[in-house]
Design a protein around this motif. Structure first.
Motif, PDB file in Angstrom:
ATOM      1  N   THR A  28       0.824  -1.204   0.000  1.00 23.53           N
ATOM      2  CA  THR A  28       0.000   0.000   0.000  1.00 23.53           C
ATOM      3  C   THR A  28       0.859   1.256   0.000  1.00 23.53           C
ATOM      4  O   THR A  28       0.619   2.200  -0.760  1.00 23.53           O
ATOM      5  CB  THR A  28      -0.933   0.001   1.221  1.00 23.53           C
ATOM      6  OG1 THR A  28      -1.683  -1.215   1.231  1.00 23.53           O
ATOM      7  CG2 THR A  28      -1.893   1.168   1.164  1.00 23.53           C
ATOM      8  N   ARG A  29       1.875   1.272   0.869  1.00 26.37           N
ATOM      9  CA  ARG A  29       2.761   2.430   0.890  1.00 26.37           C
ATOM     10  C   ARG A  29       3.632   2.489  -0.367  1.00 26.37           C
ATOM     11  O   ARG A  29       4.017   3.563  -0.838  1.00 26.37           O
ATOM     12  CB  ARG A  29       3.656   2.401   2.139  1.00 26.37           C
ATOM     13  CG  ARG A  29       2.897   2.489   3.455  1.00 26.37           C
ATOM     14  CD  ARG A  29       1.822   3.568   3.442  1.00 26.37           C
ATOM     15  NE  ARG A  29       2.375   4.887   3.103  1.00 26.37           N
ATOM     16  CZ  ARG A  29       1.655   5.904   2.674  1.00 26.37           C
ATOM     17  NH1 ARG A  29       0.351   5.757   2.489  1.00 26.37           N
ATOM     18  NH2 ARG A  29       2.218   7.062   2.401  1.00 26.37           N
ATOM     19  N   ALA A  31       1.703   4.284  -2.916  1.00 24.07           N
ATOM     20  CA  ALA A  31       1.776   5.726  -2.669  1.00 24.07           C
ATOM     21  C   ALA A  31       3.069   6.308  -3.249  1.00 24.07           C
ATOM     22  O   ALA A  31       3.060   7.400  -3.842  1.00 24.07           O
ATOM     23  CB  ALA A  31       1.688   6.009  -1.168  1.00 24.07           C
ATOM     24  N   THR A  39       2.774   6.447  -7.076  1.00 24.49           N
ATOM     25  CA  THR A  39       1.862   7.515  -7.486  1.00 24.49           C
ATOM     26  C   THR A  39       2.526   8.879  -7.364  1.00 24.49           C
ATOM     27  O   THR A  39       2.410   9.723  -8.266  1.00 24.49           O
ATOM     28  CB  THR A  39       0.578   7.463  -6.638  1.00 24.49           C
ATOM     29  OG1 THR A  39      -0.011   6.155  -6.761  1.00 24.49           O
ATOM     30  CG2 THR A  39      -0.425   8.509  -7.088  1.00 24.49           C
ATOM     31  N   ARG A  40       3.236   9.111  -6.262  1.00 25.75           N
ATOM     32  CA  ARG A  40       3.901  10.402  -6.083  1.00 25.75           C
ATOM     33  C   ARG A  40       4.903  10.672  -7.203  1.00 25.75           C
ATOM     34  O   ARG A  40       4.954  11.766  -7.767  1.00 25.75           O
ATOM     35  CB  ARG A  40       4.608  10.457  -4.714  1.00 25.75           C
ATOM     36  CG  ARG A  40       3.684  10.637  -3.536  1.00 25.75           C
ATOM     37  CD  ARG A  40       4.458  11.092  -2.295  1.00 25.75           C
ATOM     38  NE  ARG A  40       5.418  10.095  -1.827  1.00 25.75           N
ATOM     39  CZ  ARG A  40       5.162   9.146  -0.932  1.00 25.75           C
ATOM     40  NH1 ARG A  40       3.924   9.032  -0.427  1.00 25.75           N
ATOM     41  NH2 ARG A  40       6.094   8.305  -0.531  1.00 25.75           N
ATOM     42  N   ARG A  59      -3.201  10.655 -11.931  1.00 22.34           N
ATOM     43  CA  ARG A  59      -3.433   9.914 -10.691  1.00 22.34           C
ATOM     44  C   ARG A  59      -4.248   8.639 -10.918  1.00 22.34           C
ATOM     45  O   ARG A  59      -3.958   7.585 -10.328  1.00 22.34           O
ATOM     46  CB  ARG A  59      -4.137  10.817  -9.663  1.00 22.34           C
ATOM     47  CG  ARG A  59      -4.373  10.143  -8.306  1.00 22.34           C
ATOM     48  CD  ARG A  59      -4.998  11.100  -7.313  1.00 22.34           C
ATOM     49  NE  ARG A  59      -4.103  12.213  -7.011  1.00 22.34           N
ATOM     50  CZ  ARG A  59      -3.145  12.167  -6.092  1.00 22.34           C
ATOM     51  NH1 ARG A  59      -2.948  11.047  -5.401  1.00 22.34           N
ATOM     52  NH2 ARG A  59      -2.385  13.210  -5.861  1.00 22.34           N
ATOM     53  N   GLU A  75      -1.205   9.923   6.704  1.00 24.02           N
ATOM     54  CA  GLU A  75      -1.119   9.038   5.549  1.00 24.02           C
ATOM     55  C   GLU A  75      -1.365   9.835   4.296  1.00 24.02           C
ATOM     56  O   GLU A  75      -0.787   9.549   3.250  1.00 24.02           O
ATOM     57  CB  GLU A  75      -2.129   7.896   5.665  1.00 24.02           C
ATOM     58  CG  GLU A  75      -1.964   6.883   4.551  1.00 24.02           C
ATOM     59  CD  GLU A  75      -2.954   5.741   4.597  1.00 24.02           C
ATOM     60  OE1 GLU A  75      -2.628   4.642   4.161  1.00 24.02           O
ATOM     61  OE2 GLU A  75      -4.071   5.963   5.092  1.00 24.02           O
TER      62      GLU A  75
END
Length: 356
Positions: free
Chosen positions: A241-242, A245, A248-249, A258, A356
């Motif tokens: 999950t992280r 992230a 995506t960043r 996105r 988060e």
């Protein structure tokens, strides 16, 4: 004298109207697949099952000969019997002759050198299957192909998604996303890969699809390492999950959209690569978690795990853009700098509290 009978006038003969001409079926595209590793060979089967005539380029003549004569590539997919419509060559000129389009499946770090040694690719649509970021230049694969292969970016697309080659070779149902600069070009590429077991979706977010396909390999190493250390599903789910992230960043910082990262190229590919024992990057991470060093882990996997070389390029790119990617940095610490995987994993999960 009896008059002769009057001539009989018959109407001119009539013929039934000709039936309308049947539509001419579209000709089968002739596609050159450059790269006869497991993914290139598998995708050659996809193209053949979609109705294309396929010429597969292999770097080694013995592989090309085996494909031509026995319809097998025992070096990479020993259990796969290839369609007879797939031909093979070891000379790039022969592979490209008469092609209507080109598919590239050459490993990321060997791509520039391979293309630079060839003449410029013909002015045809080019679809890249390669996932990674070039080490040293931090270039995306489409940028490498454009520069080293002389390809106009306007005719260059990329394919990504949850595409474990062993499952596709077994004709298990799956989906992919094809991204190109224009919708028309994306539709053309999607038409090439129209096999009954592969559903192709289209996108015009080339940057997002490429970044998602490259960085998920790095995250898969971290997830595999956590599993190799004996951590459970909570740990691996947290890292995935992280990791999404992080992907995506970076993708957004480079101009990606996105929504791409919530789709097949992002979440879909990440789940498949991080969770499946068929994933080379996951298996390499497992080996690291069991205590092997990078060289021994790579030897155990036996094939290219792109995440190892890609990790440093991704970390450099993120640093230049000011994007925080702690999981990627942790993988770099292990594969490039010899850090202990158990210490890195503990540090990752012990970071200070933050939103988060």
């Amino acid at each position: 004298m009896i008059d002769p009978p009057a001539p009989t006038h018959r109407p001119a003969a009539t013929h039934p109207p000709a039936p309308p001409e049947a539509p001419v079926p579209p000709s089968r595209p002739r596609l050159a697949v450059l790269g006869a590793g497991s993914w290139g060979t598998t995708f050659a089967q996809v193209l053949a099952d979609s109705g294309a005539e396929v010429m597969l380029w292999a770097r080694r003549e013995e592989i090309a000969r085996e494909i031509r004569q026995e319809h097998r590539n025992s070096a990479y997919l020993p259990d796969l019997l290839l369609p007879e419509s797939i031909r093979a060559a070891s000379r790039p000129e022969e592979a490209l002759e008469g092609a209507d389009g080109v598919v590239i499946a050459i490993p990321a770090q060997a791509l520039r050198g391979t293309l630079a040694a060839w003449p410029a690719l013909p002015e045809l649509p080019v679809l890249s299957l390669t996932k990674g970021i070039e080490r040293g230049t931090d270039a995306r694969i489409s940028e490498v192909i454009a520069a080293a292969g002389g390809v106009d970016p306007a005719r260059l697309g990329v394919l990504s998604g949850p595409n474990l080659s062993a499952e596709i070779a077994a004709r298990r149902p799956c989906a992919s996303v094809v991204a190109a600069p224009s919708q028309d070009l994306a539709d053309l590429f999607a038409g090439w890969c129209d096999a009954p077991y592969l559903r192709a979706y289209t996108s015009t977010d080339v940057v997002g699809v490429e970044i998602a396909g490259a960085v998920k390999n790095v995250i898969a190493i971290a997830v595999g390492a956590a599993a190799g250390l004996g951590h459970g599903h909570n740990t691996t789910a947290s890292l995935m999950t992280r990791g999404l992230a992080e992907i995506t960043r970076l993708g957004i910082a480079l101009g990606g959209r996105r929504e791409t990262f919530a789709g097949l190229a992002g979440m879909g590919d990440l789940v498949a690569t991080c969770a499946s024992p068929l994933s080379r990057n996951h298996r390499l991470g497992l080996a690291l978690g069991r205590g092997l060093d990078v060289t021994a882990a790579a030897a155990e996997v036996g094939q290219t795990a792109e995440g190892v070389a890609t990790a440093r390029a991704v970390a450099d790119l993120a640093s230049r853009l000011g994007v925080d990617m702690p999981i990627t940095r942790a993988v770099v610490a292990v594969v490039d700098h010899g850090a202990r995987i158990d210490e890195v994993t503990t540090a990752l999960l012990s970071r200070s509290v933050r939103p988060e």
